[in-house]
Design a protein around this motif. Structure first.
Motif, PDB file in Angstrom:
ATOM      1  N   ALA A  63      42.315  37.850  26.948  1.00 33.30           N
ATOM      2  CA  ALA A  63      41.349  37.520  27.994  1.00 33.30           C
ATOM      3  C   ALA A  63      41.655  38.112  29.356  1.00 33.30           C
ATOM      4  CB  ALA A  63      41.233  35.996  28.130  1.00 33.30           C
ATOM      5  N   GLY A  64      42.905  38.530  29.635  1.00 29.38           N
ATOM      6  CA  GLY A  64      43.241  38.995  30.971  1.00 29.38           C
ATOM      7  C   GLY A  64      43.232  37.838  31.956  1.00 29.38           C
ATOM      8  N   PRO A  65      42.986  38.116  33.248  1.00 29.40           N
ATOM      9  CA  PRO A  65      42.935  37.035  34.252  1.00 29.40           C
ATOM     10  C   PRO A  65      41.874  35.983  33.940  1.00 29.40           C
ATOM     11  CG  PRO A  65      43.088  39.180  35.318  1.00 29.40           C
ATOM     12  CD  PRO A  65      42.855  39.451  33.861  1.00 29.40           C
ATOM     13  N   ALA A  66      40.873  36.336  33.127  1.00 28.00           N
ATOM     14  CA  ALA A  66      39.822  35.385  32.753  1.00 28.00           C
ATOM     15  C   ALA A  66      40.327  34.316  31.796  1.00 28.00           C
ATOM     16  CB  ALA A  66      38.641  36.126  32.125  1.00 28.00           C
ATOM     17  N   VAL A  67      41.638  34.284  31.561  1.00 22.27           N
ATOM     18  CA  VAL A  67      42.215  33.228  30.726  1.00 22.27           C
ATOM     19  C   VAL A  67      41.921  31.851  31.320  1.00 22.27           C
ATOM     20  CG1 VAL A  67      44.454  33.357  31.900  1.00 22.27           C
ATOM     21  CG2 VAL A  67      44.330  32.426  29.606  1.00 22.27           C
ATOM     22  N   ASN A 117      45.778  41.205  41.811  1.00 23.58           N
ATOM     23  CA  ASN A 117      46.137  41.292  40.392  1.00 23.58           C
ATOM     24  C   ASN A 117      44.999  40.859  39.465  1.00 23.58           C
ATOM     25  OD1 ASN A 117      48.807  42.273  40.649  1.00 23.58           O
ATOM     26  ND2 ASN A 117      49.555  40.222  41.144  1.00 23.58           N
ATOM     27  N   TRP A 118      43.962  40.248  40.037  1.00 21.85           N
ATOM     28  CA  TRP A 118      42.790  39.872  39.240  1.00 21.85           C
ATOM     29  C   TRP A 118      41.783  41.023  39.132  1.00 21.85           C
ATOM     30  CZ3 TRP A 118      40.560  34.257  40.037  1.00 21.85           C
ATOM     31  CH2 TRP A 118      41.424  33.339  39.432  1.00 21.85           C
ATOM     32  N   GLY A 157      40.165  44.857  35.620  1.00 14.88           N
ATOM     33  CA  GLY A 157      39.325  43.885  36.297  1.00 14.88           C
ATOM     34  C   GLY A 157      39.642  42.457  35.878  1.00 14.88           C
ATOM     35  N   PHE A 158      38.753  41.535  36.258  1.00 10.86           N
ATOM     36  CA  PHE A 158      38.976  40.112  35.989  1.00 10.86           C
ATOM     37  C   PHE A 158      38.852  39.792  34.504  1.00 10.86           C
ATOM     38  CE2 PHE A 158      37.195  35.768  35.618  1.00 10.86           C
ATOM     39  CZ  PHE A 158      38.285  35.058  36.114  1.00 10.86           C
ATOM     40  N   ALA A 159      37.881  40.405  33.836  1.00 10.86           N
ATOM     41  CA  ALA A 159      37.680  40.167  32.398  1.00 10.86           C
ATOM     42  C   ALA A 159      37.792  41.498  31.664  1.00 10.86           C
ATOM     43  CB  ALA A 159      36.331  39.509  32.137  1.00 10.86           C
ATOM     44  N   PRO A 160      38.998  42.010  31.486  1.00 10.72           N
ATOM     45  CA  PRO A 160      39.168  43.350  30.904  1.00 10.72           C
ATOM     46  C   PRO A 160      38.703  43.465  29.459  1.00 10.72           C
ATOM     47  CG  PRO A 160      41.274  42.234  31.075  1.00 10.72           C
ATOM     48  CD  PRO A 160      40.292  41.379  31.798  1.00 10.72           C
TER      49      PRO A 160
END
Length: 610
Positions: free
Chosen positions: A56-60, A209-210, A228-231
Motif C-alpha cells: 500500500a505504501g504511505p496509504a497503509v 516521504n508521502w 506518491g501517497f498510493a504507489p
C-alpha cells in the motif's frame, strides 16, 4: 432422515437457568484490557511496515481505516449478541441460539482454529523478536543442528516459542483474575510503547516521504510502484486492507467472557467498542509516523521499528521500543490464548465435544483441563510451523465466524417475539392461496405490519439466504473475473449488475420487515445495513485467501465433522433434553404487559400459556 435434519438444526434456548461454575470477577477495565491486549501485537509491530513496503505504501493508514471499519461492523454485531446471550463461548453460543447446532459446531470448531493459530503465531513472532536481539543465534544454530526438510513446516523447530506458550498456560490456569491483572499491566506497557513511538516518530516525521515521485526512487528498488501517497493504486489499498484486517483479529476474545464478567450485558458491548477505538487510534498513528519517518520502499517488513530508528540514529529509542514490543507480544499471546479454553468449555458443556473438557477446577475456577490441552496444542504448532504459515491459516475461521454472527443478528432482530405465546392454543386456520399482489405486499411489507410474526420472520430468513449467496457470487466474481466486468463483455457486465441489484433489493426487503422491539443494553444501529455490510466485507476478504488456505480449512473441517458425527451428535445436551421430554419452565416473558411462562417440550414447538 427427518430426525437427522432436526438434530442438525436443534437450537439452544437463549434462557439458561443453570448456575455458572466460572468466577464472575472481570470488570469493564479487565475486559477492555483483554480486548486491547489480545489485538495490539503483531499488527502494530510488524504489519504496518510490511504492508507499507509491499502493498500500500504511505496509504497503509487508509488500509488500516478500511480494515477498522470492517472490524467495527463485526464488533457491533458481537456487542449486540453479548447483550443478548451473556454466556461463555462467543460466536459459537450465538449461532447455537439462532441458527442451530450444526452451524454452531462449525463456528465453534473454526474459533478453535482461530485461537490456536493466533496463539501459535504470536509465540513464534515473540520468539523471532527475542532471537533478533541476539543476532538470530538460535535460528542459525537450530537450522544447522535440527533442520526440518518438509515443505509445509518451519525450517527448524522452535522450543522457545513452545516455552512461551506453556508459561502463559500456567498463568491462565492459576486463575482468571490473576491472569487478567497481569494482562492489564502488560497492556499498559504496550500502550506506553505505542505512545512513545508516535511522539518520537512525530519529531522525525517528514511529509515529503508521502509524496516521493517515481523518478526519485532508487533504481535498485525492485517493487516500489508508481511513487506518491498510493504507489500501488486503489487495488493496493484494498489488498492492504485485507492484510491489515489481521491486525484487528482478537477483540472477539471479550465475547467469550460472558460467564466471567461482572455485568456482561453492559460491560462486554461497551468494552468491545472502547477496544476497537483504542486499537484503531494506535494503528492509524503508527502507520502515519512510520511512513513519514522513512520512505515506504526502504522499510523492513519483519522488524520495521528497529530498522527505522537505526536509520534516524536513535539507538536508545530503538531499544526502548524493541523491549516494549516484546512485552506487547507477551500481552497479545495471553489475550489470544485466553478465549480458547472458554470455547472448548462451552462446546464440551453442550456435549458436542468431549465432556471432560468442561470440568472446572474448584480452586482456580477455570476450565483447567481445557486450558492445559489448549496450551500443549498451540505450543506444538508454534514449534513446527513458520510465522507466515500460521498467519495464512488463521484468517478464514475468523471471517466465517464474523459472517455467521452478522447473519444471526439479523435473524434474531426480525424474529417473531410471539413464539413465546401458546401456539398449541391458537386456532387452526386453513391455508388460503395468496394472489400475486398479496405476496408482493407481504414481501415488501406494504401492509405496514408493525410487529413481526412467523410470516415476516420467514421472509427475512429466505431473503437473507438469497443475499448471502448473491454476495458470495459477487465477491468471488470481483476477485477472479474482474477482467470480464467491463463494457468489452456486455453480457458478463449485465449479469454482474443484475447480481448487485439483487443485493440491493434483498437489503430493501429485509429493511421493510418489522423488527422485534426487545430491550437490550446495546443494539446494532442502522439495521440491516451494518450487518449486511459486515457479511459482504467478510465474504470479500475470504475470497482474497489463497488456495492453500482453503485446502487447510477443508482438512480442518473434515476433522471436525468426524468428531461431531461420531461423538457430538449423539452426546449433545440438547439431544438428552429431547429424549427425556421433560417440560420445565424456563422464563417469564413480558409481552404487552402480560406475563407468559415459556415452557417447551422436546421439539420446542408446544408452548403453554399461563
Amino acid at each position: 432422515m427427518a430426525s437427522f435434519v432436526n438434530a442438525l438444526s436443534r437450537k439452544k434456548s437463549m434462557i439458561d437457568n443453570e448456575e455458572s461454575k466460572l468466577a464472575r470477577v472481570l470488570s469493564l477495565l479487565d475486559l477492555t484490557g483483554l480486548g486491547v491486549g489480545s489485538t495490539l501485537g503483531l499488527g502494530v509491530y510488524v504489519l504496518a511496515g510490511a504492508v507499507a513496503k509491499t502493498v500500500a505504501g504511505p496509504a497503509v493508514c487508509i488500509s488500516f481505516l478500511i480494515a477498522a471499519i470492517a472490524s467495527a461492523f463485526a464488533g457491533l454485531c458481537y456487542a449486540e449478541f453479548a447483550a443478548r446471550v451473556p454466556k461463555a463461548g462467543s460466536a459459537y453460543v450465538y449461532s447455537y441460539v439462532s441458527v442451530g447446532e450444526f452451524v454452531a459446531y462449525i463456528i465453534g470448531w473454526n474459533l478453535i482454529l482461530e485461537y490456536v493459530i493466533g496463539t501459535a503465531s504470536l509465540a513464534r513472532g515473540l520468539s523471532n523478536y527475542v532471537d533478533a536481539l541476539a543476532n538470530y543465534t538460535m535460528r542459525n544454530q537450530l537450522t544447522e543442528m535440527y533442520p526440518i526438510d518438509v515443505a509445509f513446516l518451519a525450517p527448524y523447530p522452535d522450543p522457545l516459542s513452545f516455552l512461551f506458550v506453556i508459561v502463559v498456560t500456567v498463568f491462565l490456569a492459576i486463575g482468571v483474575k490473576e491472569s487478567t491483572t497481569l494482562n492489564n499491566v502488560l497492556t499498559g506497557l504496550n500502550l506506553l510503547t505505542v505512545i512513545t513511538v508516535i511522539i518520537s516518530g512525530s519529531l522525525k516525521a517528514d511529509p515529503k516521504n508521502w509524496f516521493i515521485p517515481k523518478d526519485q526512487i532508487p533504481k535498485n528498488v525492485e517493487n516500489a510502484g508508481n511513487g506518491g501517497f498510493a504507489p500501488f493504486g486503489i487495488s493496493g489499498i484494498m489488498a492492504g486492507a485485507a492484510k491489515c484486517f489481521f491486525g484487528f483479529v482478537g477483540f472477539d476474545a471479550i465475547a467469550t467472557t460472558g460467564e466471567e464478567a461482572r455485568n456482561p450485558k453492559k460491560d462486554i458491548p461497551l468494552s468491545i467498542v472502547i477496544s476497537l477505538v483504542i486499537i484503531f487510534c494506535a494503528y492509524f498513528g503508527i502507520a502515519i509516523v512510520l511512513t513519514m519517518m522513512w520512505p515506504y520502499y526502504d522499510q523492513d517488513a519483519d522488524a520495521p521499528f528497529p530498522h527505522v530508528y537505526d536509520k534516524v540514529d536513535w539507538h536508545v529509542i530503538k531499544w526502548i521500543v524493541t523491549i516494549g514490543a516484546i512485552f506487547a507480544l507477551c500481552t497479545s499471546l495471553m489475550g489470544a490464548m485466553f478465549p480458547l479454553p472458554r470455547v472448548l468449555y462451552a462446546m464440551a458443556k453442550d456435549g458436542v465435544l468431549f465432556t471432560f473438557l468442561s470440568q472446572v477446577n474448584n480452586k482456580t475456577k477455570t476450565p483447567l483441563i481445557a486450558t492445559i490441552i489448549s496450551g500443549v496444542l498451540a505450543g506444538i504448532m508454534a514449534t513446527v510451523f513458520d510465522l507466515q504459515q500460521l498467519i495464512d491459516m488463521m484468517s478464514i475461521g475468523t471471517l466465517l465466524a464474523y459472517t455467521i454472527v452478522g447473519i444471526c443478528v439479523l435473524i434474531l432482530r426480525y424474529e417473531d417475539e410471539k413464539r413465546y405465546i401458546a401456539v398449541s392454543k391458537l386456532p387452526n386456520r386453513p391455508l388460503q392461496p395468496k394472489s400475486f399482489m398479496s405476496e408482493f405486499n407481504s414481501i415488501f411489507n406494504l401492509n405496514m405490519n408493525k410487529e413481526p410474526d412467523s410470516s415476516t420472520s420467514a421472509i427475512t430468513k429466505w431473503t437473507l439466504t438469497c443475499y448471502t449467496i448473491t454476495a458470495l457470487i459477487v465477491c468471488f466474481s470481483i476477485k477472479y473475473a474482474n477482467a470480464y466486468i467491463s463494457f468489452e463483455y456486455p453480457f458478463y457486465l449485465a449479469v454482474f449488475i443484475a447480481l448487485v441489484i439483487v443485493l440491493v433489493i434483498s437489503l430493501v426487503i429485509i429493511g421493510r420487515q418489522p423488527v422485534c422491539n426487545i430491550n437490550l443494553s446495546f443494539k446494532v444501529p442502522w439495521v440491516p445495513v451494518i450487518p449486511c455490510l459486515s457479511i459482504l466485507i467478510n465474504l470479500y476478504l475470504m475470497s482474497e485467501l489463497d488456495l492453500h488456505t482453503w485446502i487447510r480449512f477443508i482438512i480442518w473441517l473434515v476433522m471436525g465433522f468426524l468428531i461431531y458425527f461420531l461423538y457430538g451428535i449423539t452426546h449433545s445436551a440438547e439431544r438428552y433434553r429431547s429424549i427425556t421430554n421433560v417440560q420445565t419452565p424456563s422464563a417469564t416473558v413480558n409481552l404487552d404487559n402480560k406475563n407468559f411462562v415459556d415452557v417447551r417440550n422436546s421439539d420446542e414447538n408446544v408452548i403453554t400459556k399461563f
